[in-house]
Design an enzyme around this catalytic site. Structure first.
Site, PDB file in Angstrom:
ATOM      1  N   SER A 140       0.848  -1.190   0.000  1.00 36.70           N
ATOM      2  CA  SER A 140       0.000   0.000   0.000  1.00 36.70           C
ATOM      3  C   SER A 140       0.880   1.234   0.000  1.00 36.70           C
ATOM      4  O   SER A 140       1.843   1.310   0.764  1.00 36.70           O
ATOM      5  CB  SER A 140      -0.914   0.005   1.234  1.00 36.70           C
ATOM      6  OG  SER A 140      -1.705   1.170   1.288  1.00 36.70           O
ATOM      7  N   CYS A 141       0.547   2.188  -0.868  1.00 37.74           N
ATOM      8  CA  CYS A 141       1.259   3.461  -0.878  1.00 37.74           C
ATOM      9  C   CYS A 141       0.230   4.581  -0.721  1.00 37.74           C
ATOM     10  O   CYS A 141      -0.964   4.354  -0.896  1.00 37.74           O
ATOM     11  CB  CYS A 141       2.069   3.637  -2.163  1.00 37.74           C
ATOM     12  SG  CYS A 141       1.074   3.893  -3.654  1.00 37.74           S
TER      13      CYS A 141
END
Length: 593
Positions: A140-141
C-alpha cells in the site's frame, strides 16, 4: 540470440504504453534478440500462448499489477514503463542475464529493481532448493496507484526467485484487491507488509510479520522475502493478560457483515467522543455557561463546537470505509455531516454510512471506464456519483423519517420516569455481561455512546459501571474465597482487578470460559443491578471510556458518590453470587488448592 516476450502497460495512457514497447523492440533488435510485444492499452488482450511458450524470458514493463501465473514459470523481469523507456538497453541485458545467455553482468546498474543481478543470487539459488515456503503480503502506498502494484509484483518475483510462493493483497486507491482469506493467513509461514500507509495487523496475530516500505520491496523484493522468513514467530500467550488480548482479537476476527462495519465506525468515533467529552467537562470548571472570550469558552469551542460536531461524520465515514475501503470514505464523511445538519443524529450517521459504503462499492465494481481513464475512478467518478446519490437520498427520502424517530427517542429518554430509567439500566447492565465484548455487549455500548452526541449522558454511565463489575466481582471472589479457585485463577484475579477498574469487561472472559454455568449468571446479576442503580441515582458520564480514572476529572461524572456506590453494589453481588453458585455441583467438580 534469445527470444523475449515484452508486455507493456502504462497508468498514464496508451502513449507511454507504446513508447515503452517501441523502445524495447528497437533495443532488442540492435542487440540481436528476437522480441515479441504485447501492449495492454485498452482491452487487455493477452499475449499469444505460443509466444509465452517460445520465450526465454518475459519483460513486464507496467505501472499496474499483472498476474504472472500465465507465464508458466518463465523468468520474469519487471520494471516500470518509464524505466523501459529511459534504460531500455540495460533492461534487455538484465533480463537476458536471468537465463544466463550473457557473461556476468553484476557490475551493470540501472534504476534499482528487484531483478537486478546481485552477488547474493547464489544464496537465493541455494535457498530455492530448500523447503518451499508460503508467504502472504500487503502492499500500500499513499496514492494507491503505481507503487502499490509495483511492490506487489516485486514481492512475487522475489519469492519465485527464492523458490517460494506468495499471495499479495494490494490496498490501492480503489480498495483492496486479491484479498487474503483466513485460510491464506493460517497456512502462511510469514507475513510481509510493504506499505507507506497504516495497515491493520490484527488479523496476523501469532504470525511472524516483517514490515518495510514499498520502495524497499521494489528495490529488492528477494531480500525482503529472505528477511521476512528470518523474522521470529511471536512468543506464545503466557499469562492472563495475553489470554484476554487473544479473546478480544478472536472476537474481532469473528465479526462480519453489517455488525463489523458498524463497530469499525464506532471504534474510529470513540477517540473523538472521549476527547470532546472530557474537554467539555473541563470547561465546566470555569462555569456551566462560560463567558465569551474566557478560557472556559475556548474549551467549550474545542470540545463541543468542534469535536462533537465530528462525531456523526466520523461514524458515517468509517462505516463506509469498512464496507468499500477508501472509495467509501468521502461520501461517508459528507453524508455524515449532512445527516448531522439535517438533525438525523446518531441514527442518521449509521444510515448514511451504510448507504455511502454500498453505493461506493456499487459504483466501483459496476461503472466501467476505458483503461486509459481508470485512474479517474477513485479521485473523481466514485466520490462524485456516490456523494451525490447519498446526499439526495438523505435530503429527499430518509431525512424526515429518521429525524422524527431521533427526536422521539431523545424526548422519551430525557423525560422518562424513575421506573423506566431503572428498567433501561437493568437491561443495558445485563447486556454488558451477557457475552463480555461480544455482539450483545457492543449493542448496549453503541446505544449509549450514540446518545452522547445528543447530550444524553445517563445511559453511558450505566453501561460503563455495568461493564466494570464482572472482572471486579470475580477478582474480589478470588481474594476472599481462595479455596474455591485454582492457583492459576487466584493469580488471574489480580490482573482482572486492574482490567475491571479500567473498564475492560473482557477481563472476565477466561473465568467465564472455564466455568460458564456459574460465572455468567453471577456477572449478569451484578451488572444488571449496577446499571439499574446508576440510572436510579441519575448518574451521568460525559466520556465513553476510561473506567475509574475518569472519576478524577472534574465534572466528567455526575453524582459521583452514588456512582461509586452503584459500582460497589454490583461488584459485591457478582462476588456473593459467584461464591454461592460455587457451592453447587454442575458436572465436573472444580479443582481446588
Amino acid at each position: 540470440m534469445s527470444k523475449i516476450l515484452a508486455i507493456t502497460q502504462s497508468s498514464t495512457g496508451a502513449a507511454h504504453t507504446h513508447m515503452a514497447a517501441e523502445a524495447l523492440k528497437q533495443t532488442a533488435q540492435s542487440l540481436g534478440h528476437d522480441l515479441k510485444i504485447a501492449t495492454l492499452d485498452g482491452d487487455e488482450a493477452s499475449p499469444d500462448q505460443s509466444d509465452i511458450e517460445n520465450a526465454d524470458v518475459v519483460i513486464v514493463g507496467a505501472d499496474r499489477f499483472l498476474e504472472r501465473d500465465r507465464f508458466s514459470g518463465k523468468p520474469i523481469y519487471a520494471v516500470s514503463t518509464s524505466e523501459a523507456i529511459r534504460n531500455s538497453e540495460l533492461v534487455i541485458r538484465n533480463a537476458i542475464a536471468l537465463v544466463g545467455n550473457l557473461p556476468d553482468l553484476s557490475q551493470l546498474k540501472t534504476v534499482p529493481h528487484p531483478q537486478d543481478p546481485h552477488s547474493e543470487d547464489d544464496g537465493a539459488a541455494a535457498e530455492s532448493t530448500a523447503e518451499k515456503k508460503f508467504l502472504v503480503g500487503i502492499t500500500s502506498c499513499p496514492t494507491g496507484i503505481a507503487h502499490t502494484f509495483m511492490a506487489a509484483e516485486a514481492l512475487k518475483t522475489g519469492a519465485a526467485k527464492r523458490g517460494h510462493d506468495i499471495k499479495v493483497e494490494t490496498q490501492g486507491s480503489v480498495g483492496a484487491k486479491n484479498q487474503l482469506t483466513e485460510e491464506d493467513i493460517a497456512q502462511a509461514d510469514a507475513v510481509v507488509i510493504a506499505a507507506d500507509t497504516h495497515v491493520d495487523l490484527s488479523r496476523f496475530t501469532g504470525k511472524p510479520v516483517y514490515e518495510t516500505s514499498t520502495k524497499a520491496a521494489i528495490h529488492d523484493g528477494s531480500e525482503v522475502i529472505a528477511a521476512a522468513l528470518k523474522t521470529p514467530t511471536p512468543a506464545a500467550d503466557s499469562d492472563y493478560l495475553d489470554q484476554v488480548k487473544k479473546a478480544k482479537a478472536e472476537r474481532s476476527q469473528q465479526r462480519s457483515g453489517p455488525y463489523k462495519h458498524l463497530l469499525t465506525g464506532v471504534s474510529y468515533m470513540l477517540p473523538v467522543i472521549v476527547a470532546g467529552g472530557l474537554i467539555i467537562a473541563l470547561s465546566f470548571v470555569f462555569g456551566i455557561n462560560p463567558e465569551a472570550g474566557t478560557f472556559g469558552d475556548a474549551l467549550m469551542q474545542i470540545g463541543g463546537g468542534s469535536a462533537f460536531a465530528l462525531i456523526v461524520p466520523v461514524l458515517s465515514g468509517y462505516i463506509a470505509f469498512s464496507i468499500a475501503d477508501r472509495p467509501g470514505l468521502a461520501p461517508g464523511l459528507i453524508g455524515g455531516m449532512l445527516a448531522a445538519n439535517l438533525g438525523m443524529g446518531f441514527l442518521g450517521g449509521i444510515l448514511s454510512g451504510f448507504l455511502a459504503g454500498y453505493i461506493a462499492l456499487l459504483v466501483r465494481d459496476q461503472v466501467k471506464l476505458p483503461q486509459n481513464f481508470e485512474g479517474l475512478k477513485p479521485v473523481l467518478v466514485i466520490p462524485l456519483l456516490s456523494t451525490l446519490a447519498v446526499g439526495l437520498l438523505l435530503v429527499y427520502v430518509f431525512g424526515g423519517p429518521v429525524r422524527f424517530i431521533t427526536t422521539g427517542l431523545e424526548g422519551f429518554l430525557q423525560n422518562m420516569g424513575s421506573t423506566n430509567a431503572v428498567l433501561l439500566g437493568l437491561v443495558l447492565g445485563g447486556m454488558m455481561a451477557v457475552d463480555m465484548g461480544g455482539p450483545v455487549n457492543k449493542a448496549a455500548y453503541t446505544f449509549a455512546v450514540g446518545l452522547l452526541s445528543s447530550n444524553i449522558y445517563a445511559p453511558m454511565a450505566a453501561v460503563m459501571a455495568a461493564g466494570m463489575t464482572p472482572p471486579l466481582g470475580l477478582a474480589l471472589a478470588t481474594f476472599i474465597a481462595k479455596r474455591k479457585f485454582t492457583k492459576a485463577e487466584q493469580e488471574a484475579g489480580k490482573v482482572a482487578s486492574v482490567l475491571g477498574i479500567s473498564f475492560i469487561t473482557e477481563g472476565a472472559i477466561p473465568f467465564a470460559a472455564n466455568d460458564p454455568i456459574r460465572i455468567l449468571p453471577a456477572c449478569i446479576a451484578g451488572s444488571a443491578v449496577t446499571g439499574a442503580l446508576s440510572m436510579l441515582f441519575d448518574c451521568t458520564l460525559r466520556a465513553p471510556h476510561g473506567g475509574i480514572f475518569v472519576l478524577a476529572i472534574p465534572n466528567a461524572v455526575g453524582n459521583i458518590g452514588l456512582y461509586i456506590v452503584a459500582i460497589a453494589a454490583g461488584t459485591l453481588i457478582t462476588t456473593l453470587t459467584t461464591l454461592q453458585l460455587k457451592r453447587f455441583s454442575f458436572g465436573e467438580q472444580r479443582q481446588t488448592s
